[in-house]
Design a protein around this motif. Structure first.
Motif, PDB file in Angstrom:
ATOM      1  N   ARG A  72       0.780  -1.086   0.162  1.00  0.00           N
ATOM      2  CA  ARG A  72      -0.077  -0.043  -0.089  1.00  0.00           C
ATOM      3  C   ARG A  72       1.050   1.056   0.070  1.00  0.00           C
ATOM      4  NH1 ARG A  72      -4.935  -1.728   3.673  1.00  0.00           N
ATOM      5  NH2 ARG A  72      -4.342  -3.854   3.775  1.00  0.00           N
ATOM      6  N   GLU A  73       0.447   2.257  -0.809  1.00  0.00           N
ATOM      7  CA  GLU A  73       0.970   3.583  -0.860  1.00  0.00           C
ATOM      8  C   GLU A  73       0.819   4.268   0.394  1.00  0.00           C
ATOM      9  OE1 GLU A  73       1.399   7.273  -3.572  1.00  0.00           O
ATOM     10  OE2 GLU A  73       0.617   5.403  -4.613  1.00  0.00           O
ATOM     11  N   HIS A  74      -0.469   4.162   1.001  1.00  0.00           N
ATOM     12  CA  HIS A  74      -0.810   5.009   2.168  1.00  0.00           C
ATOM     13  C   HIS A  74      -1.383   4.221   3.206  1.00  0.00           C
ATOM     14  CE1 HIS A  74       0.064   8.768   0.174  1.00  0.00           C
ATOM     15  NE2 HIS A  74      -0.683   7.946  -1.127  1.00  0.00           N
ATOM     16  N   PRO A  75      -1.335   4.406   4.454  1.00  0.00           N
ATOM     17  CA  PRO A  75      -1.859   3.536   5.381  1.00  0.00           C
ATOM     18  C   PRO A  75      -3.489   3.559   5.270  1.00  0.00           C
ATOM     19  CG  PRO A  75      -0.979   5.690   6.341  1.00  0.00           C
ATOM     20  CD  PRO A  75      -0.809   5.599   4.981  1.00  0.00           C
ATOM     21  N   SER A  76      -4.226   2.375   5.670  1.00  0.00           N
ATOM     22  CA  SER A  76      -5.476   2.460   5.695  1.00  0.00           C
ATOM     23  C   SER A  76      -6.179   1.507   6.935  1.00  0.00           C
ATOM     24  CB  SER A  76      -6.137   1.808   4.369  1.00  0.00           C
ATOM     25  OG  SER A  76      -5.460   0.506   4.249  1.00  0.00           O
ATOM     26  N   THR A  77      -5.254   1.072   7.666  1.00  0.00           N
ATOM     27  CA  THR A  77      -5.741   0.372   8.888  1.00  0.00           C
ATOM     28  C   THR A  77      -5.152   0.896  10.149  1.00  0.00           C
ATOM     29  OG1 THR A  77      -3.867  -1.285   8.800  1.00  0.00           O
ATOM     30  CG2 THR A  77      -5.771  -1.978   7.380  1.00  0.00           C
ATOM     31  N   VAL A  78      -5.879   0.671  11.294  1.00  0.00           N
ATOM     32  CA  VAL A  78      -5.380   1.122  12.605  1.00  0.00           C
ATOM     33  C   VAL A  78      -4.087   0.718  12.749  1.00  0.00           C
ATOM     34  CG1 VAL A  78      -5.705   1.121  15.066  1.00  0.00           C
ATOM     35  CG2 VAL A  78      -7.871   1.120  13.491  1.00  0.00           C
ATOM     36  N   GLY A  98     -15.055  14.003  16.409  1.00  0.00           N
ATOM     37  CA  GLY A  98     -15.988  13.929  15.213  1.00  0.00           C
ATOM     38  C   GLY A  98     -16.049  12.529  14.566  1.00  0.00           C
ATOM     39  N   ARG A  99     -16.056  12.270  13.346  1.00  0.00           N
ATOM     40  CA  ARG A  99     -16.033  11.137  12.556  1.00  0.00           C
ATOM     41  C   ARG A  99     -14.613  10.882  12.347  1.00  0.00           C
ATOM     42  NH1 ARG A  99     -15.790  11.265   6.874  1.00  0.00           N
ATOM     43  NH2 ARG A  99     -14.917  13.372   6.170  1.00  0.00           N
ATOM     44  N   SER A 100     -13.745  10.937  13.028  1.00  0.00           N
ATOM     45  CA  SER A 100     -12.256  10.835  12.861  1.00  0.00           C
ATOM     46  C   SER A 100     -11.723   9.705  13.830  1.00  0.00           C
ATOM     47  CB  SER A 100     -11.445  11.997  12.772  1.00  0.00           C
ATOM     48  OG  SER A 100     -11.531  12.691  11.770  1.00  0.00           O
ATOM     49  N   SER A 101     -10.898   8.812  13.344  1.00  0.00           N
ATOM     50  CA  SER A 101     -10.325   8.049  14.410  1.00  0.00           C
ATOM     51  C   SER A 101      -8.940   8.554  14.389  1.00  0.00           C
ATOM     52  CB  SER A 101     -10.105   6.589  13.904  1.00  0.00           C
ATOM     53  OG  SER A 101     -11.376   5.897  13.498  1.00  0.00           O
ATOM     54  N   GLY A 102      -8.174   8.122  15.531  1.00  0.00           N
ATOM     55  CA  GLY A 102      -6.942   8.794  15.833  1.00  0.00           C
ATOM     56  C   GLY A 102      -6.161   7.915  16.569  1.00  0.00           C
ATOM     57  N   VAL A 103      -4.590   8.206  16.349  1.00  0.00           N
ATOM     58  CA  VAL A 103      -3.534   7.700  17.168  1.00  0.00           C
ATOM     59  C   VAL A 103      -2.865   9.143  17.633  1.00  0.00           C
ATOM     60  CG1 VAL A 103      -1.375   6.433  16.955  1.00  0.00           C
ATOM     61  CG2 VAL A 103      -3.237   5.624  15.460  1.00  0.00           C
ATOM     62  N   VAL A 116       5.495  17.180  23.598  1.00  0.00           N
ATOM     63  CA  VAL A 116       5.469  16.979  22.244  1.00  0.00           C
ATOM     64  C   VAL A 116       4.565  15.913  21.880  1.00  0.00           C
ATOM     65  CG1 VAL A 116       6.342  17.337  20.183  1.00  0.00           C
ATOM     66  CG2 VAL A 116       7.389  18.442  21.940  1.00  0.00           C
ATOM     67  N   SER A 117       3.620  15.911  21.212  1.00  0.00           N
ATOM     68  CA  SER A 117       3.038  14.669  20.576  1.00  0.00           C
ATOM     69  C   SER A 117       2.534  14.989  19.277  1.00  0.00           C
ATOM     70  CB  SER A 117       1.714  14.667  21.580  1.00  0.00           C
ATOM     71  OG  SER A 117       0.745  15.880  21.436  1.00  0.00           O
ATOM     72  N   LEU A 118       2.424  13.801  18.695  1.00  0.00           N
ATOM     73  CA  LEU A 118       2.054  13.544  17.277  1.00  0.00           C
ATOM     74  C   LEU A 118       0.779  12.798  17.133  1.00  0.00           C
ATOM     75  CD1 LEU A 118       3.532  13.440  14.438  1.00  0.00           C
ATOM     76  CD2 LEU A 118       3.701  11.048  14.733  1.00  0.00           C
ATOM     77  N   HIS A 119      -0.215  13.430  16.376  1.00  0.00           N
ATOM     78  CA  HIS A 119      -1.762  12.953  16.273  1.00  0.00           C
ATOM     79  C   HIS A 119      -1.871  12.755  14.708  1.00  0.00           C
ATOM     80  CE1 HIS A 119      -2.566  14.756  20.137  1.00  0.00           C
ATOM     81  NE2 HIS A 119      -1.358  15.367  19.866  1.00  0.00           N
ATOM     82  N   VAL A 120      -2.517  11.349  14.369  1.00  0.00           N
ATOM     83  CA  VAL A 120      -2.585  11.015  13.254  1.00  0.00           C
ATOM     84  C   VAL A 120      -4.227  10.939  13.242  1.00  0.00           C
ATOM     85  CG1 VAL A 120      -2.602   9.156  11.482  1.00  0.00           C
ATOM     86  CG2 VAL A 120      -0.608   9.483  12.881  1.00  0.00           C
ATOM     87  N   TYR A 121      -5.154  11.216  12.235  1.00  0.00           N
ATOM     88  CA  TYR A 121      -6.447  11.344  12.013  1.00  0.00           C
ATOM     89  C   TYR A 121      -6.843  10.768  10.983  1.00  0.00           C
ATOM     90  CZ  TYR A 121      -6.147  14.648  16.137  1.00  0.00           C
ATOM     91  OH  TYR A 121      -5.869  15.207  17.384  1.00  0.00           O
ATOM     92  N   SER A 122      -8.001   9.921  10.834  1.00  0.00           N
ATOM     93  CA  SER A 122      -8.247   9.321   9.505  1.00  0.00           C
ATOM     94  C   SER A 122      -9.973   9.163   9.753  1.00  0.00           C
ATOM     95  CB  SER A 122      -7.845   8.150   9.269  1.00  0.00           C
ATOM     96  OG  SER A 122      -8.170   7.296   8.269  1.00  0.00           O
ATOM     97  N   PRO A 123     -10.545   9.953   9.063  1.00  0.00           N
ATOM     98  CA  PRO A 123     -10.270  10.680   8.152  1.00  0.00           C
ATOM     99  C   PRO A 123      -9.533  12.021   8.741  1.00  0.00           C
ATOM    100  CG  PRO A 123     -12.494  10.829   8.042  1.00  0.00           C
ATOM    101  CD  PRO A 123     -12.077   9.590   9.009  1.00  0.00           C
TER     102      PRO A 123
END
Length: 178
Positions: free
Chosen positions: A24-30, A88-93, A137-144
């Motif tokens: 995969r070119e981009h992540p798509s799973t948790v 909202g409708r986003s999941s996150g890490v 300092v923190s990093l947050h990934v949201y999908s969407p």
């Protein structure tokens, strides 16, 4: 050859392309999003130049976007917090890069040290606070990608404090990534 198995593979498995998953070119799973966060966290040259601290508000910078996701870098001085909110409708890490952050929910509180991660689904209500005496300092990934961050003032008293050593109440809620 082991004859105990009903499955026998003959020849080179790499010659059977229909059995292989495409990369995969981009992540798509948790798991892939958590892995992306760990990959970015491990390479401080990618994020450290962007870190700034602001005594009046949490500082944030969008590091990266991709199809259906975005990555944010946040900094927190002691006492700064997000206020109770969801995404909202986003999941996150959420991944801590430096310092310590406390995540509070109605089920309790947990302190995250560097490398600590929290994965959450849409609608998950939490509060993130820097209860320590050092910046974080923190990093947050949201999908969407993050489009809303509803605040939940009614949860203010229900989110568990970190403990008796926690400083006073967190800073006023802000509608920025957390």
């Amino acid at each position: 050859m082991n004859m105990d198995s009903d499955l026998q593979i003959a020849g080179d498995l790499m010659e059977v392309p229909h059995l292989l998953q495409p990369e995969r070119e981009h992540p798509s799973t948790v798991a892939e999003f958590a892995g992306l966060a760990r990959e970015i966290a491990a390479d401080s040259a990618r994020w450290a130049p962007y870190v700034e601290y602001d005594a009046t508000t949490r500082w944030y910078h969008r590091l990266r976007t991709g199809p259906g996701y975005e990555v944010w870098l946040l900094s927190w001085v002691p006492g700064q917090g997000s206020g109770p909110h969801d995404h909202g409708r986003s999941s996150g890490v959420l991944t801590v890069l430096r310092g310590e952050l406390t995540e509070r929910t109605d089920r309790g509180a947990r302190t995250l040290a560097p490398g600590g991660q929290r994965v959450f689904a849409p609608g998950y209500v939490h509060e993130v606070v820097n209860d320590s005496l050092e910046p974080a300092v923190s990093l947050h990934v949201y999908s969407p990608g993050l489009t809303e961050m509803p605040m939940h003032e009614a949860y203010q008293g229900r989110c568990a404090p970190a403990g008796p050593s926690a400083p006073g109440a967190p800073a006023a809620p802000e509608a920025v990534p957390a």
